[in-house]
Design a protein around this motif. Structure first.
Motif, PDB file in Angstrom:
ATOM      1  N   UNK A  93       2.815 -12.976   6.929  1.00  0.00           N
ATOM      2  CA  UNK A  93       3.107 -12.306   8.194  1.00  0.00           C
ATOM      3  C   UNK A  93       2.367 -10.978   8.260  1.00  0.00           C
ATOM      4  N   UNK A  94       1.955 -10.596   9.456  1.00  0.00           N
ATOM      5  CA  UNK A  94       1.376  -9.273   9.654  1.00  0.00           C
ATOM      6  C   UNK A  94       2.496  -8.241   9.776  1.00  0.00           C
ATOM      7  N   UNK A  95       2.373  -7.092   9.133  1.00  0.00           N
ATOM      8  CA  UNK A  95       3.416  -6.063   9.284  1.00  0.00           C
ATOM      9  C   UNK A  95       3.411  -5.504  10.696  1.00  0.00           C
ATOM     10  N   UNK A  96       4.578  -5.109  11.180  1.00  0.00           N
ATOM     11  CA  UNK A  96       4.642  -4.482  12.488  1.00  0.00           C
ATOM     12  C   UNK A  96       3.877  -3.171  12.480  1.00  0.00           C
ATOM     13  N   UNK A  97       3.087  -2.884  13.515  1.00  0.00           N
ATOM     14  CA  UNK A  97       2.315  -1.632  13.544  1.00  0.00           C
ATOM     15  C   UNK A  97       3.184  -0.399  13.341  1.00  0.00           C
ATOM     16  N   UNK A  98       4.432  -0.460  13.792  1.00  0.00           N
ATOM     17  CA  UNK A  98       5.313   0.707  13.667  1.00  0.00           C
ATOM     18  C   UNK A  98       5.726   0.966  12.226  1.00  0.00           C
ATOM     19  N   UNK A  99       5.527   0.004  11.321  1.00  0.00           N
ATOM     20  CA  UNK A  99       5.877   0.207   9.910  1.00  0.00           C
ATOM     21  C   UNK A  99       4.694   0.704   9.090  1.00  0.00           C
ATOM     22  N   UNK A 100       3.530   0.815   9.704  1.00  0.00           N
ATOM     23  CA  UNK A 100       2.313   1.196   8.976  1.00  0.00           C
ATOM     24  C   UNK A 100       2.089   2.700   9.106  1.00  0.00           C
ATOM     25  N   UNK A 101       2.175   3.412   7.976  1.00  0.00           N
ATOM     26  CA  UNK A 101       1.923   4.854   7.933  1.00  0.00           C
ATOM     27  C   UNK A 101       0.708   5.092   7.039  1.00  0.00           C
ATOM     28  N   UNK A 102      -0.420   5.477   7.629  1.00  0.00           N
ATOM     29  CA  UNK A 102      -1.674   5.561   6.868  1.00  0.00           C
ATOM     30  C   UNK A 102      -1.595   6.453   5.641  1.00  0.00           C
ATOM     31  N   UNK A 103      -0.858   7.573   5.723  1.00  0.00           N
ATOM     32  CA  UNK A 103      -0.789   8.468   4.572  1.00  0.00           C
ATOM     33  C   UNK A 103      -0.142   7.791   3.370  1.00  0.00           C
TER      34      UNK A 103
END
Length: 533
Positions: free
Chosen positions: A108-118
């Motif tokens: 599954x692709x992670x939800x964009x809202x769960x992705x924190x680049x830092x």
């Protein structure tokens, strides 16, 4: 602490961070004495070429607010004159990347809202120089992002604390484990993994350490009051083995009971922590993170007890756990298997248990004579108002021994620019005396003049790949970002060069994302995508 300017899940903010800040920084960096050493609270460095002062309100503050509201054509916030400052609380969380890897491995692709680049960037070794004593060093480097980027460069600001020597003495730890035993935890990769993790930790802790155990489902109960490890390891293992899944998830009740036990068992001179192990899927009782932590605010303030969150499970309340630990002066990580549990509870134990710095913040002042635009990648929920950089009542980050923090900026220089690019300052409080300290450094154009993929350090390239990967998962138009297929290839090459298994796992995660996106929907930087105007 009392306040920090936060925008959870805000629009993207961008790229890489130049190394600036401390002693031993490269690229012509300089170092000042700490505030505690000088006895003065010197102003944060202003952009050197202008001699101006940092924003302290008025028109500058309004300009900053206007810039925060303004978004470019790709939805990316950028700083606008007269505000050439970037201020944020330091962050050592890595849960976002760990959970993304788990989600991708599950197909599954992670939800964009769960992705924190830092958190993607901070999941990798950086190779920064470390200080000989307490405090931080800052490393400064960068590179041109390539012709496809539209003239942007990447600047990396890296901070590092001294690692705890192997076998070195440390103050005793008093750890209160708050374990989720709700129905959603009833699987081997959740409660089963938590039991394995606590078993590993029981073997790793020292005889003079203490632990207590609280479980929660619809209600919370104390399974084990604060108990010294010496002569009681068997009793502790029995308490861990007795945990069984029950009903709903009342995280609020568990955290409150956990802090009550931590206060009752508080040990002066020890590292007192509450460790929350959960899938963070709160559905009963208080489910607002701020409200939960507000009820135990005095325990945090009066006793200095911090909250460390360990996430588990394929369905995981990422945002909730992050908000809890931010408010609880702590940090988060995520574990999906026993290998990761050993990394957290054995290899990284000192960093998770001890504190090197409290309320740590960074402020980067860009020089408007050489810098046309800049964008910080990630840190949306760690922003601090520029005026609050030296307000020690405003929440910063808590940092342990051996931690590194990287901030990446995308920087576009003015045509023909040469000379000073940025000055950065890190400020923190001594965890014992609460005395403030600062270190400062600067970076010049010559330090960021090389090509990213042509000759820059392999660790800078790994950092860039991690940031670009996070951007692709969030749908950000980062300047010069390769497509997922090319990123996977670059990560695979870097894994061979560095002989770093964590980079090999990054390559696998990117390849998984490329397959899930169809292998063709994200093939490269499209026409105009490199521009962030």
């Amino acid at each position: 602490m009392e306040r920090r300017t936060r925008t959870y899940r805000g629009a993207v903010g961008l790229l890489l961070a130049g190394g600036v800040l401390l002693t031993g920084c490269s690229g012509g960096g300089t170092s000042d004495r700490s505030a505690a050493e000088s006895g003065k609270r010197a102003p944060a460095p202003a952009p050197a070429a202008t001699g101006g002062a940092p924003s302290t309100g008025g028109a500058a503050e309004e300009g900053a607010k206007a810039a925060d509201r303004a978004e470019d054509s790709e939805g990316l916030r950028e700083a606008a004159p007269p505000d050439y400052l970037s201020t944020f609380a330091l962050d050592v969380d890595t849960a976002s990347y760990g959970y993304a890897r788990r989600t991708l491995a599950d197909g599954r692709l992670p939800g964009p809202e769960t992705v924190r680049p830092e958190e993607f960037v901070n999941s990798f070794r950086q190779g920064y120089h470390r200080p000989a004593g307490n405090g931080f060093t800052v490393s400064v480097d960068g590179a041109r992002a390539g012709e496809e980027s539209g003239g942007w460069s990447l600047v990396r600001v890296g901070l590092a604390t001294k690692a705890a020597p192997a076998g070195a003495e440390r103050p005793p730890a008093a750890l209160t484990f708050v374990v989720d035993v709700s129905g959603s935890m009833a699987s081997s990769d959740r409660l089963g993994l938590v039991k394995t993790s606590l078993g590993i930790l029981a073997d790793e802790l020292r005889d003079d350490d203490s632990v207590s155990l609280v479980t929660f489902s619809d209600e919370a109960r104390t399974v084990l009051p604060m108990t010294r490890l010496k002569d009681h390891r068997g009793k502790i293992r029995e308490a861990v083995d007795s945990m069984e899944p029950a009903d709903s998830t009342n995280v609020g009740a568990g955290v409150r009971r956990g802090y009550e036990e931590a206060v009752d068992g508080h040990r002066k001179g020890a590292n007192n922590r509450v460790v929350l192990l959960s899938d963070a899927l709160a559905n009963t009782g208080e489910t607002d993170a701020d409200a939960i932590l507000e009820r135990i605010d005095s325990a945090r303030r009066d006793y200095g007890i911090t909250l460390f969150g360990v996430g588990v499970g394929s369905d995981y309340g990422d945002a909730f756990m992050e908000q809890l630990t931010n408010k609880g002066d702590g940090h988060t990580t995520y574990i999906a298997d026993e290998e990761q549990a050993r990394k957290v509870f054995v290899d990284q134990l000192p960093a998770h248990v001890e504190l090197t710095a409290r309320e740590a913040k960074a402020q980067v002042a860009f020089d408007p004579k050489t810098v046309e635009k800049f964008k910080l990648i990630g840190y949306e929920d760690r922003k601090v108002a520029d005026d609050d950089f030296r307000n020690d009542r405003v929440d910063g980050g808590e940092i342990g021994p051996g931690h590194t923090v990287t901030a990446l900026y995308a920087v576009r220089l003015r045509d023909g620019a040469s000379g000073h690019v940025a000055t950065a300052t890190v400020r923190w409080l001594d965890p014992k005396t609460r005395a403030p300290h600062e270190r400062t450094g600067s970076v010049e154009t010559g330090a960021i003049d090389g090509e990213l993929w042509g000759g820059s350090s392999t660790r800078l390239q790994v950092t860039a790949v991690a940031a670009y990967f996070a951007g692709r998962l969030r749908g950000d138009g980062l300047p010069g970002a390769p497509g997922l297929g090319e990123l996977a290839t670059k990560a695979d090459e870097l894994a061979r060069k560095t002989e770093d298994d964590s980079v090999a796992k990054l390559a696998t995660a990117i390849a998984d994302a490329d397959r899930l996106k169809g292998g063709h929907a994200d093939t490269g930087t499209g026409e105009g995508e490199g521009e962030m105007d």
